[in-house]
Scaffold this active site. Structure first.
Site, short mmCIF file in Angstrom:
data_model
loop_
_atom_site.label_atom_id
_atom_site.label_comp_id
_atom_site.label_asym_id
_atom_site.label_seq_id
_atom_site.Cartn_x
_atom_site.Cartn_y
_atom_site.Cartn_z
N GLY A 98 59.29 48.76 91.91
CA GLY A 98 59.44 48.15 90.60
C GLY A 98 58.18 47.68 89.92
N GLU A 116 58.96 49.86 98.36
CA GLU A 116 59.40 51.18 97.90
C GLU A 116 58.86 51.49 96.50
OE1 GLU A 116 63.59 50.49 97.73
OE2 GLU A 116 63.86 50.59 99.88
N GLY A 126 57.62 53.60 93.42
CA GLY A 126 57.71 54.98 92.95
C GLY A 126 56.80 55.17 91.76
N ARG A 137 61.88 60.57 78.76
CA ARG A 137 61.70 59.12 78.69
C ARG A 137 61.66 58.57 77.27
NH1 ARG A 137 57.96 56.59 80.27
NH2 ARG A 137 59.13 54.84 81.13
N CYS A 165 67.14 70.90 68.89
CA CYS A 165 67.87 70.54 67.69
C CYS A 165 68.56 69.18 67.84
CB CYS A 165 68.89 71.63 67.42
SG CYS A 165 69.74 71.38 65.90
N TYR A 167 59.29 59.94 86.85
CA TYR A 167 60.49 60.08 86.02
C TYR A 167 60.24 61.06 84.86
CZ TYR A 167 61.40 56.02 88.88
OH TYR A 167 61.53 55.18 89.96
C1 LIG Z 1 64.10 53.34 91.69
C2 LIG Z 1 63.99 52.59 92.95
C3 LIG Z 1 62.73 52.30 93.48
C4 LIG Z 1 61.44 52.65 92.78
O1 LIG Z 1 61.24 51.94 91.62
P1 LIG Z 1 59.85 52.08 90.83
O2 LIG Z 1 60.02 51.26 89.63
O3 LIG Z 1 59.67 53.52 90.53
O4 LIG Z 1 58.78 51.56 91.73
C5 LIG Z 1 62.69 51.67 94.71
N1 LIG Z 1 63.81 51.32 95.36
C6 LIG Z 1 65.04 51.59 94.89
C7 LIG Z 1 66.23 51.19 95.66
C8 LIG Z 1 65.17 52.22 93.65
O5 LIG Z 1 66.39 52.46 93.17
#
Ligand SMILES: *Cc1c(COP(=O)(O)O)cnc(C)c1O
Length: 421
Positions: free
Chosen positions: A239, A275, A277, A314, A346, A375
């Site tokens: 996050g 985690e 991403g 996005r 379109c 994403y």
């Molecule tokens: C989407 C998600 C992430 C990654 O979030 P980011 O904002 O991309 O870092 C990590 N853990 C879970 C459970 C998620 O659903």
């Protein structure tokens, strides 16, 4: 920080001019920088130095196997949210014991495949799911390691579509019910409780919501331990936000995020998992597109690109901003002018930017969307029967196509016509 810089008047990915890639693969395409991916992973790894930890890349952000293998070779684990992601991580060479299985609705089939192939833990989202994991584990004669995702009821202060930690969201169990749910888990012989999981949202640009959530996790750890549970692992989710504009945003650094984790949770002696991403992949990727036409409209000019909302959704989906830059650096002193930058689909939603100041551009010019690594490709589709665009990975002065553009035959032959037609 990234490795997409101008050199001698042209934009490069590491040591490769984007014009070379465009000539080789055509446009539009995604391009990722190995050095940037590794740098972002290492920032997290270093931020947690001194604590037992594993950085599990949330592969839903960008899931090409070449990206996964790059990160796995540097020591990353993976966070997966579906059987497809699980199998993709395995195919990329990630061992089961480094794969965390998240996701709100794991099916019995998904649970079985992960238990057979090996899994670090399931992050359980509900009591019915917990019972399903127990049932599948017992049927295989296995014990499934689990954490339970708690919903700490904190406001992540991010876009509503990616906030996940308020009590009205569909994620996790209410923290107030944790004692009862952990007791339930402890009574199921196919499960082994190993910890707690929390993930409050994406693109957070302030540490305060993390701090509020992690303090609740610290309190909960002590409470659950007192109730006899073996809480040895804390999965703190992803996050952390990234800067989408070069100018005004400065989201917290991984180092400060790591310090916050140590401050709020360090005394518990738990193994820490995170985690991330978006922060790993987001600024490690660009989408490069070509101007097809410049059209003069009423009081505005349109740049019509060969990339569209199906390639990068996005802006249409989250009103997201992407910096868009010319691949050939403008001469100093060139007066920028406002453009509406659009794709050929379109739908009015197929608009990347309105009134965006750009140097004067002409048909045939290349532009690059920054911060498109997370994403981006993973959310693309073949809407309008537009082929999925290629992905390219750069490493120093080398580049490789890591997903080729499908041919029209491949796309069209995927349909089958019923016998009665
Ligand atoms: C989407 C998600 C992430 C990654 O979030 P980011 O904002 O991309 O870092 C990590 N853990 C879970 C459970 C998620 O659903």
């Amino acid at each position: 920080m990234d490795h997409f810089l101008y050199r001698d008047g042209a934009l490069y990915a590491e040591d490769v001019p984007l014009t070379d890639i465009a000539a080789a693969v055509g446009t539009p395409f995604y391009v990722y920088s190995t050095a940037t991916l590794l740098r972002h992973f290492q920032l997290f790894d270093e931020a947690l130095e001194g604590t037992d930890h594993l950085v599990c890349y949330a592969m839903k952000a960008a899931s090409n196997q070449a990206i996964l293998r790059t990160l796995a070779q540097a020591g990353a684990g993976m966070d997966v949210v579906s059987m497809g992601e699980y199998l993709r991580a395995k195919a990329a060479g990630v061992p089961g014991e480094k794969i965390v299985f998240s996701g709100v609705g794991k099916t019995a089939e998904e649970i079985r495949v992960a238990l057979e192939g090996g899994v670090r833990q399931f992050n359980v989202e509900s009591e019915p799911e917990m019972e399903a994991i127990n049932t599948v584990a017992l049927s295989l004669g296995k014990v499934a390691p689990i954490t339970i995702r708690v919903n700490p009821d904190v406001d992540a202060k991010t876009h509503a579509k990616i906030a996940t930690g308020k009590s009205e969201n569909k994620f996790g169990i209410p923290i107030a019910r944790a004692s009862a749910v952990y007791a339930h888990a402890a009574a199921l012989p196919g499960l082994q409780v190993v910890g707690i999981d929390v993930h409050i949202g994406s693109q957070l640009t302030d540490l305060a919501p993390f701090e509020a959530a992690y303090q609740k996790v610290a309190d909960l750890t002590e409470r659950l331990r007192a109730e006899g549970h073996d809480i040895r692992r804390l999965d703190l989710g992803g996050g952390l936000g990234i800067p989408y504009t070069r100018s005004n945003e400065a989201p917290p650094l991984p180092l400060d995020y790591g310090a916050l984790i140590k401050r709020t949770l360090g005394h518990l002696g738990c193994e820490i998992e995170i985690e991330p991403g978006r922060l790993i992949a987001g600024n490690a990727g660009l989408m490069v597109s070509r101007v097809i036409y410049v059209k003069s409209g009423e009081g505005r000019d349109f740049l019509i690109l060969d990339g569209a909302m199906n390639d990068l959704i996005r802006p249409a989906m989250y009103d997201a901003h992407h910096d868009i830059v010319p691949v050939i650096e403008p001469e100093p002193g060139v007066e920028p002018q406002p453009y509406d930058i659009v794709g050929p689909v379109c739908e009015t939603g197929d608009t990347f930017a309105k009134g965006r100041l750009m140097p004067p551009l002409a048909a045939g010019d290349l532009v690059a969307f920054r911060s498109a690594g997370a994403y981006g490709a993973v959310m693309s589709s073949e809407y309008n029967t537009r082929p999925l665009i290629p992905e390219v990975l750069v490493n120093g002065d080398q580049f490789a196509v890591i997903r080729a553009r499908p041919s029209f035959d491949e796309i069209i032959n995927r349909d089958t016509i019923p016998v009665w037609l």
